[in-house]
Design a protein around this motif. Structure first.
Motif, PDB file in Angstrom:
ATOM      1  N   UNK A  98      81.879  37.743 -41.068  1.00  0.00           N
ATOM      2  CA  UNK A  98      82.421  36.644 -41.665  1.00  0.00           C
ATOM      3  C   UNK A  98      81.257  36.083 -42.339  1.00  0.00           C
ATOM      4  N   UNK A  99      81.242  36.241 -43.848  1.00  0.00           N
ATOM      5  CA  UNK A  99      80.339  35.810 -44.300  1.00  0.00           C
ATOM      6  C   UNK A  99      80.811  34.425 -45.447  1.00  0.00           C
ATOM      7  N   UNK A 100      81.640  33.744 -44.801  1.00  0.00           N
ATOM      8  CA  UNK A 100      81.859  33.009 -45.137  1.00  0.00           C
ATOM      9  C   UNK A 100      81.067  31.173 -44.356  1.00  0.00           C
ATOM     10  N   UNK A 101      80.559  30.928 -44.962  1.00  0.00           N
ATOM     11  CA  UNK A 101      79.535  29.814 -45.108  1.00  0.00           C
ATOM     12  C   UNK A 101      79.657  28.703 -44.144  1.00  0.00           C
ATOM     13  N   UNK A 102      79.214  28.128 -42.795  1.00  0.00           N
ATOM     14  CA  UNK A 102      79.237  27.159 -42.336  1.00  0.00           C
ATOM     15  C   UNK A 102      80.186  27.468 -41.258  1.00  0.00           C
ATOM     16  N   UNK A 103      80.693  28.601 -41.546  1.00  0.00           N
ATOM     17  CA  UNK A 103      81.913  29.024 -40.001  1.00  0.00           C
ATOM     18  C   UNK A 103      81.852  29.283 -39.031  1.00  0.00           C
ATOM     19  N   UNK A 104      81.724  28.671 -37.877  1.00  0.00           N
ATOM     20  CA  UNK A 104      80.620  29.404 -36.624  1.00  0.00           C
ATOM     21  C   UNK A 104      81.409  30.490 -35.581  1.00  0.00           C
ATOM     22  N   UNK A 105      80.888  31.222 -35.153  1.00  0.00           N
ATOM     23  CA  UNK A 105      81.501  32.757 -35.092  1.00  0.00           C
ATOM     24  C   UNK A 105      82.729  32.468 -33.702  1.00  0.00           C
ATOM     25  N   UNK A 106      81.714  31.212 -32.827  1.00  0.00           N
ATOM     26  CA  UNK A 106      83.249  30.646 -31.832  1.00  0.00           C
ATOM     27  C   UNK A 106      84.507  30.130 -32.313  1.00  0.00           C
ATOM     28  N   UNK A 107      84.769  29.536 -34.240  1.00  0.00           N
ATOM     29  CA  UNK A 107      85.465  29.129 -34.575  1.00  0.00           C
ATOM     30  C   UNK A 107      86.256  29.986 -34.105  1.00  0.00           C
ATOM     31  N   UNK A 108      86.017  31.049 -35.935  1.00  0.00           N
ATOM     32  CA  UNK A 108      86.666  32.672 -35.517  1.00  0.00           C
ATOM     33  C   UNK A 108      87.151  33.039 -34.916  1.00  0.00           C
ATOM     34  N   UNK A 109      86.665  33.765 -33.307  1.00  0.00           N
ATOM     35  CA  UNK A 109      86.879  33.470 -31.991  1.00  0.00           C
ATOM     36  C   UNK A 109      87.927  32.888 -31.698  1.00  0.00           C
ATOM     37  N   UNK A 110      87.650  31.842 -31.458  1.00  0.00           N
ATOM     38  CA  UNK A 110      88.941  30.908 -31.351  1.00  0.00           C
ATOM     39  C   UNK A 110      90.253  30.876 -31.660  1.00  0.00           C
ATOM     40  N   UNK A 111      90.469  30.860 -33.110  1.00  0.00           N
ATOM     41  CA  UNK A 111      91.347  31.514 -34.004  1.00  0.00           C
ATOM     42  C   UNK A 111      91.457  32.959 -33.880  1.00  0.00           C
ATOM     43  N   UNK A 112      91.219  33.393 -33.720  1.00  0.00           N
ATOM     44  CA  UNK A 112      91.680  34.780 -33.650  1.00  0.00           C
ATOM     45  C   UNK A 112      92.715  35.024 -32.171  1.00  0.00           C
ATOM     46  N   UNK A 113      92.004  34.605 -31.080  1.00  0.00           N
ATOM     47  CA  UNK A 113      92.898  34.328 -29.811  1.00  0.00           C
ATOM     48  C   UNK A 113      91.820  36.090 -29.331  1.00  0.00           C
TER      49      UNK A 113
END
Ligand SMILES: NC(=O)c1ccc[n+]([C@@H]2O[C@H](COP(=O)([O-])OP(=O)(O)OC[C@H]3O[C@@H](n4cnc5c(N)ncnc54)[C@H](OP(=O)(O)O)[C@@H]3O)[C@@H](O)[C@H]2O)c1
Length: 278
Positions: A98-113
């Motif tokens: 992810x190159x999205x500014x301010x978006x944490x990896x933990x939230x990416x993982x949570x949203x992807x499952x």
């Protein structure tokens, strides 16, 4: 897995997504046939398909179906919806970058499952000319090999360094925003040349090459900038007089304040995402 053997899908083909794809194609790191670009703008996709010969998709799920690496290059504000839509549709072994500014990896993982391997990166707009400065950091489930692959990916567009995820706002303030500081410096130097009687085109050309040359000198000699500054400040000369004038205006503090303001803003922009339970 080596980058050249990966199938890579880039979601979002705007400024940064297109710059990354160009870097991958032009460096020869990944064959165009292995690259997929997805966006909501058919015209932008069509232009990219003609320019780079990559496969293009208006549907993110279709773009990631066979992807080993998925690059998230949409604006942070729409990323939660994109991730929700992708949930359950990535290959189980896919690496998410992810190159999205301010978006944490933990939230990416949570949203992807599940436990996706996520690497976060902060490049800058100089990726367009393959001269970006990029910082990368590993999410909880990413492995050393994933960081190596992400490094290889961003090295097609410039220099790469590794930081803790907590430092990504500082990186955004320094190098993510950094080209803007230098654009303003070049423009101001050009104005200064015009003020002293030079034609605009010559002032701009000289200012740009001066910034480029000074940066390359620091990089290629490995010398501390202060040592190089001493080389041009002869006793009673022009440079020491210019330096005295700059110090009186607090030039260093101006730049340090600018980086602090951008870092603080990056934190503020990321706050809505960071308050999400991970
Ligand atoms: N620009 C920089 O200097 C910079 C530096 C470092 C990191 N970044 C990060 O890079 C990311 C992209 O920034 P950018 O400057 O390239 O933005 P951009 O030029 O707006 O590109 C994003 C692209 O994604 C498209 N898009 C919107 N929703 C989508 C969806 N659901 N699926 C697929 N594509 C979609 C956008 O279309 P629409 O325009 O129609 O919405 C746009 O074409 C951001 O997260 C930003 O934080 C940017």
């Amino acid at each position: 897995m080596r980058l050249g053997d990966c199938t890579l899908a880039c979601l979002g083909a705007g400024n940064m997504g297109a710059a990354l794809l160009r870097g991958l194609v032009r460096s020869g790191a990944v064959r165009a046939a292995r690259l997929r670009a997805a966006d909501v703008k058919p015209a932008a996709l069509d232009a990219l398909r003609r320019e780079l010969k990559v496969r293009v998709f208006e549907d993110n799920r279709a773009a990631v179906a066979d992807a080993d690496v998925v690059v998230l290059a949409v604006k942070p504000q729409g990323l939660d919806r994109v991730l929700g839509h992708l949930r359950g549709h990535l290959r189980p072994d896919a690496l998410v970058v992810s190159i999205a500014a301010g978006f944490p990896t933990a939230l990416i993982a949570r949203l992807l499952g599940g436990k996706p391997r996520v690497v976060r990166a902060m490049p800058n707009i100089a990726a367009a000319v393959r001269m970006a400065a990029t910082a990368i950091s590993a999410g909880a489930h990413a492995r050393r090999a994933d960081l190596r692959l992400a490094r290889e990916l961003f090295e097609t567009c410039g220099l790469v360094t590794e930081v803790e995820e907590g430092l990504m706002d500082a990186v955004t303030g320094l190098s993510g925003t950094g080209p803007m500081y230098v654009f303003i410096i070049i423009e101001a130097l050009s104005d200064a040349g015009v003020r002293m009687g030079l034609a605009r085109h010559q002032a701009s050309e000289l200012a740009t090459q001066t910034v480029l040359g000074a940066a390359q000198m620091v990089q290629q000699t490995g010398q501390h900038p202060i040592f190089l500054k001493d080389l041009v400040t002869s006793p009673g000369g022009t440079a020491i007089n210019a330096l005295y004038s700059m110090e009186k205006t607090g030039m260093r503090a101006v730049l340090m304040d600018a980086v602090e303001a951008a870092t603080r803003r990056s934190r503020e922009l990321g706050r809505p995402f960071q308050s999400e339970p991970a």
